[in-house]
Design a protein around this motif. Structure first.
Motif, PDB file in Angstrom:
ATOM      1  N   PHE A  37       0.834  -1.202   0.000  1.00 13.50           N
ATOM      2  CA  PHE A  37       0.000   0.000   0.000  1.00 13.50           C
ATOM      3  C   PHE A  37       0.875   1.261   0.000  1.00 13.50           C
ATOM      4  N   THR A  38       1.919   1.237   0.844  1.00 14.51           N
ATOM      5  CA  THR A  38       2.822   2.395   0.908  1.00 14.51           C
ATOM      6  C   THR A  38       3.496   2.640  -0.430  1.00 14.51           C
ATOM      7  N   ILE A  39       4.021   1.545  -1.020  1.00 10.31           N
ATOM      8  CA  ILE A  39       4.702   1.694  -2.306  1.00 10.31           C
ATOM      9  C   ILE A  39       3.756   2.282  -3.341  1.00 10.31           C
ATOM     10  N   PHE A  40       2.545   1.764  -3.327  1.00 10.95           N
ATOM     11  CA  PHE A  40       1.528   2.238  -4.266  1.00 10.95           C
ATOM     12  C   PHE A  40       1.288   3.736  -4.099  1.00 10.95           C
ATOM     13  N   VAL A  41       1.065   4.152  -2.864  1.00  6.91           N
ATOM     14  CA  VAL A  41       0.748   5.562  -2.615  1.00  6.91           C
ATOM     15  C   VAL A  41       1.943   6.459  -2.954  1.00  6.91           C
ATOM     16  N   VAL A  42       3.132   6.062  -2.479  1.00  9.84           N
ATOM     17  CA  VAL A  42       4.301   6.916  -2.714  1.00  9.84           C
ATOM     18  C   VAL A  42       4.590   7.029  -4.209  1.00  9.84           C
ATOM     19  N   ASN A  43       4.426   5.903  -4.907  1.00  7.38           N
ATOM     20  CA  ASN A  43       4.630   5.930  -6.357  1.00  7.38           C
ATOM     21  C   ASN A  43       3.688   6.898  -7.042  1.00  7.38           C
ATOM     22  N   ARG A  44       2.437   6.860  -6.634  1.00  6.92           N
ATOM     23  CA  ARG A  44       1.465   7.757  -7.260  1.00  6.92           C
ATOM     24  C   ARG A  44       1.745   9.201  -6.884  1.00  6.92           C
ATOM     25  N   LEU A  45       2.121   9.401  -5.612  1.00  7.46           N
ATOM     26  CA  LEU A  45       2.366  10.772  -5.162  1.00  7.46           C
ATOM     27  C   LEU A  45       3.516  11.406  -5.929  1.00  7.46           C
ATOM     28  N   GLN A  46       4.581  10.637  -6.162  1.00  8.40           N
ATOM     29  CA  GLN A  46       5.761  11.308  -6.695  1.00  8.40           C
ATOM     30  C   GLN A  46       5.619  11.684  -8.169  1.00  8.40           C
ATOM     31  N   ASP A  47       4.658  11.110  -8.853  1.00  3.82           N
ATOM     32  CA  ASP A  47       4.421  11.554 -10.217  1.00  3.82           C
ATOM     33  C   ASP A  47       3.164  12.394 -10.334  1.00  3.82           C
ATOM     34  N   SER A  48       2.771  13.002  -9.209  1.00  2.00           N
ATOM     35  CA  SER A  48       1.562  13.826  -9.247  1.00  2.00           C
ATOM     36  C   SER A  48       1.947  15.300  -9.201  1.00  2.00           C
ATOM     37  N   ARG A  49       0.935  16.123  -9.265  1.00  2.00           N
ATOM     38  CA  ARG A  49       1.154  17.562  -9.185  1.00  2.00           C
ATOM     39  C   ARG A  49       1.858  17.931  -7.873  1.00  2.00           C
ATOM     40  N   ILE A  50       1.411  17.308  -6.772  1.00  2.00           N
ATOM     41  CA  ILE A  50       2.000  17.588  -5.465  1.00  2.00           C
ATOM     42  C   ILE A  50       3.454  17.098  -5.417  1.00  2.00           C
ATOM     43  N   GLY A  51       3.667  15.874  -5.931  1.00  3.79           N
ATOM     44  CA  GLY A  51       5.007  15.303  -5.909  1.00  3.79           C
ATOM     45  C   GLY A  51       6.000  16.164  -6.683  1.00  3.79           C
ATOM     46  N   ARG A  52       5.567  16.640  -7.823  1.00  2.46           N
ATOM     47  CA  ARG A  52       6.459  17.512  -8.609  1.00  2.46           C
ATOM     48  C   ARG A  52       6.767  18.786  -7.842  1.00  2.46           C
ATOM     49  N   ALA A  53       5.765  19.307  -7.142  1.00  3.64           N
ATOM     50  CA  ALA A  53       6.006  20.524  -6.362  1.00  3.64           C
ATOM     51  C   ALA A  53       7.055  20.263  -5.283  1.00  3.64           C
ATOM     52  N   TRP A  54       6.998  19.077  -4.636  1.00  7.51           N
ATOM     53  CA  TRP A  54       8.002  18.741  -3.622  1.00  7.51           C
ATOM     54  C   TRP A  54       9.393  18.740  -4.233  1.00  7.51           C
ATOM     55  N   ILE A  55       9.512  18.094  -5.395  1.00 12.66           N
ATOM     56  CA  ILE A  55      10.838  17.992  -6.003  1.00 12.66           C
ATOM     57  C   ILE A  55      11.333  19.371  -6.428  1.00 12.66           C
TER      58      ILE A  55
END
Ligand SMILES: Nc1ncnc2c1ncn2[C@@H]1O[C@H](COP(=O)(O)OP(=O)(O)O)[C@@H](O)[C@H]1O
Ligand SMILES: [Mg+2]
Lengths: 407, 262
Positions: free
Chosen positions: A257-275
């Motif tokens: 579940f964690t891998i799934f969520v983190v994977n989705r987050l990092q290629d999302s609008r929010i994830g890009r903002a973090w990077i």
């Protein structure tokens, strides 16, 4: 490629080292008999050892620099073997199946002891992935991560003690409470970066631990809380052995579940903002990203995982006290992220397994665990700063890309 | 046409140093305006004060987005200034080095999209379609700027000229009505500068984005700008059409390094 200047430098280093270690390596005072023992042979060993280590070190450093120059000169960069095997889709499927089968049969093939170790390793995978959001993606060096782990563990222990709340209810509550703590910590440190942030978060982590240690009425102090129930299966109480197997599969599920969520987050609008925030704070704001909001979501989402793993930890050990939440925990989790590869999900998983399983199976080295940790980390930072598996960013395919290439 | 940017009486002190001294500068809709001056004149500081990176000591920044009411934007945070429609590039390139070219531009779309954490995790229909649109819009901008060859390349691996253009692409992705370019031609060769000249005119004509640029390349400045402002020691020392500026004795003096107060 033996160069005289290199030998000279290594020689100097070894002499310097002999000088530095002289008092502790050579002199031994025997206070009862009042004699001083001079162990001259030791200094020879130190000298020879440091000479060779420094020589090998310099040799690899030079090779690495040579490699970088080649890459800059436009030669095709070498793709690492790991990356090649990973990115090959033909290898990917069988590897996944193999890992899956191993994961399923593991508790039935190996002993309860081994399964327990595996549960711990999986917990650290989750912790690593959570901290990876804060450190790897958003670039906020957080050394107080263990505080959120503690928040999760104590929220289950206390809620259960006072109100009899069960594991499954406590799991989301622990995560949510940790997320709130993440925001509470996030606010005062919004303006800090890098080392300053690290120091303040380190302090925050210690504050939580010290509060837990001293506020006896609330947390039962150093004696901790015992008899925390293991998770029940559909209301049934399980025997110890079954309950461990059950926890193992629970951990497999939660890790997926964690891998799934983190994977989705990092290629999302929010994830890009973090990077983007990690890459350049000023430019990130100038491109219309709200720094405050982005930092706080990173802190609280990272903390959520720590909170949930905290609940699991309390359930697994059935006993918690503040001693489990020292700054060492934070540092080990940080090592997992850095060693594995900041920002890389696969990297963090690999890092967690290496750092958790190796010491267990190399018991002989357990006394030197921290020493080996340190050596590995320094070596990694010099030769492979991206971690074992460095991040890859998602690529996008466009139909007309090839035709565009012409102009 | 109306003024879209009016800066009045802008002053900025760094401790004892007055970096900007009662500056009045304006840009009208559809104009390309240049801001020139010797090194250290305060041009970059001026950009930082309008875009919210520095808080000006004194003065007002008034913007009028196309067809809308005038607003004061001083005191706003940088991200809110960008939301109002002012986008900028940086003198010392500030790309997101470890993100791909496309992702750099996609960051520009951030403030024009809205999906949050839950959308990211559950990938509901709205998020998916918004994400698709971000990718498509970003790619379109890269096509316009001519960077599609590099779509999936890390920004740090691009040649210098391409990095400068990527900064422009990223700024354009925020849907600005005014683009602030800080020395866009710095470090470019003659051919790249000529391409940049064309590109800036194209952005103005095809995208209807007005432009305020800081530049040292006089050939570029003279060929591009409708109007020029000249600064020295934080003060405005001249303003006018390129032909007027070229022959202005005060400007020539400033550039030759003589003491203008004398
Ligand atoms: N953050 C700062 N703190 C102190 N002084 C600054 C700062 N930023 C710029 N300055 C000073 O303000 C003056 C104008 O600088 P700048 O705006 O960068 O000039 P330009 O872009 O025209 O070359 C310089 O004297 C510079 O040293
Ligand atoms: Mg400047």
């Amino acid at each position: 490629m033996i160069k005289f200047s290199e030998i000279k430098k290594s020689l100097l280093i070894s002499i310097w080292f002999m000088f530095l270690t002289f008092p502790i390596i050579v002199i031994r005072v025997n206070p009862t008999e009042k004699i001083i023992e001079w162990r001259w042979h030791n200094i020879m060993l130190v000298g020879i050892g440091s000479f060779f280590i420094s020589y090998i070190w310099r040799y690899f450093l030079e090779r690495k620099e040579l490699g970088e120059q080649k890459a800059k000169a436009g030669e095709e960069a070498k793709i690492s073997v790991i990356r090649k095997t990973l990115s090959n889709p033909q290898n990917f499927k069988p590897a996944m199946i193999a890992v899956g089968v191993l994961a399923v049969v593991f508790p039935f093939v190996f002993s309860i002891y081994q399964t327990n170790i595996m549960i711990t390793a999986l917990m650290y995978v989750m912790l690593g992935l959570g901290l990876n959001i804060v450190v790897g993606l958003a670039g906020l060096l957080d050394l107080g991560y263990v505080a959120f782990y503690a928040v999760g563990a104590y929220s289950y222990a206390l809620l259960n003690y006072h109100f009899g709340i069960g594991f499954w209810t406590a799991l989301p509550i622990g995560g949510a409470l940790a997320a709130i703590f993440g925001i509470i910590l996030g606010f005062p440190v919004l303006r800090l970066r890098g080392d300053y942030l690290a120091i303040v978060t380190l302090g925050f982590g210690e504050i939580i631990r010290i509060i837990l240690e001293n506020w006896n009425e609330f947390s039962f102090g150093p004696s901790g809380i015992a008899n925390i129930p293991r998770p029940g299966f559909l209301g049934m109480k399980l025997s110890l052995e079954y309950s461990i197997i059950y926890m193992y599969f629970l951990m497999i599920g939660l890790t997926l579940f964690t891998i799934f969520v983190v994977n989705r987050l990092q290629d999302s609008r929010i994830g890009r903002a973090w990077i983007a925030l990690r890459e350049d704070e000023v430019a990130c704001q100038a491109m219309g990203i709200d720094k405050t909001k982005t930092k706080l979501t990173a802190f609280s989402l990272g903390a959520t995982w720590a909170g949930m793993v905290g609940v699991i930890f309390a359930a697994k050990t059935t006993f918690i006290n503040p001693a489990s939440f020292t700054v060492w925990e934070s540092i080990i989790i940080l090592c997992i992220v850095v060693l594995g590869g900041m920002g890389s999900v696969v990297g963090v998983i690999v890092g967690a397994f290496i750092l958790m399983l190796l010491p267990e199976y190399l018991i002989a080295f357990s006394d030197y665990r921290m020493l080996i940790f340190g050596a590995i980390l320094v070596t990694m930072m010099v030769f492979r700063p991206g971690g074992i598996i460095s991040t890859v960013r998602r690529t996008y395919q466009f139909k007309d890309e090839t035709s565009e290439r012409k102009n | 046409m109306g003024l879209i940017l009016e800066v009045k009486n802008m002053t900025k002190d760094f401790g004892g140093l007055r970096a900007l001294d009662r500056l009045d500068i304006d840009v009208a809709e559809g104009e390309i305006v240049a801001l020139i001056g010797p090194n250290g004149a305060g041009k970059t500081t001026f950009f930082n004060c309008i875009t919210g990176i520095y808080a000006p000591t004194q003065g007002d920044v008034l913007v009028t987005p196309y067809g809308k009411k005038q607003e004061r934007i001083n005191g706003l945070k940088p991200n809110h200034v960008t939301e109002k429609g002012l986008a900028r590039t940086f003198q010392n390139i500030r790309l997101f080095a470890n993100m791909t070219v496309l992702e750099n531009v996609m960051i520009g779309r951030h403030c024009r999209s809205s999906s949050g954490i839950l959308g990211a995790i559950f990938r509901n229909r709205k998020t998916v379609s918004e994400e698709k649109k971000i990718v498509k819009d970003s790619y379109t901008i890269l096509e316009k700027i001519g960077l599609t060859t590099y779509v999936n390349e890390f920004a740090k691996n691009l040649p210098y000229g391409a990095q400068r253009r990527l900064e422009i692409a990223r700024a354009m992705a925020t849907d600005p009505f005014l683009l602030l370019l800080d020395e866009p031609a710095a470090g470019m060769n003659v051919r790249e500068t000529e391409e940049l000249d064309e590109l800036i005119v194209r952005i103005r004509d095809e995208e209807q984005i007005s432009i305020l640029l800081i530049e040292h390349d006089m050939k570029l400045v003279m060929s591009l700008s409708d109007r020029i402002f000249v600064m020295d020691y934080g003060k405005k020392i001249a303003q006018g059409a390129p032909a007027e500026i070229q022959n202005d004795p005060v400007v020539i003096k400033a550039y030759l390094g003589e003491d203008i107060d004398a």
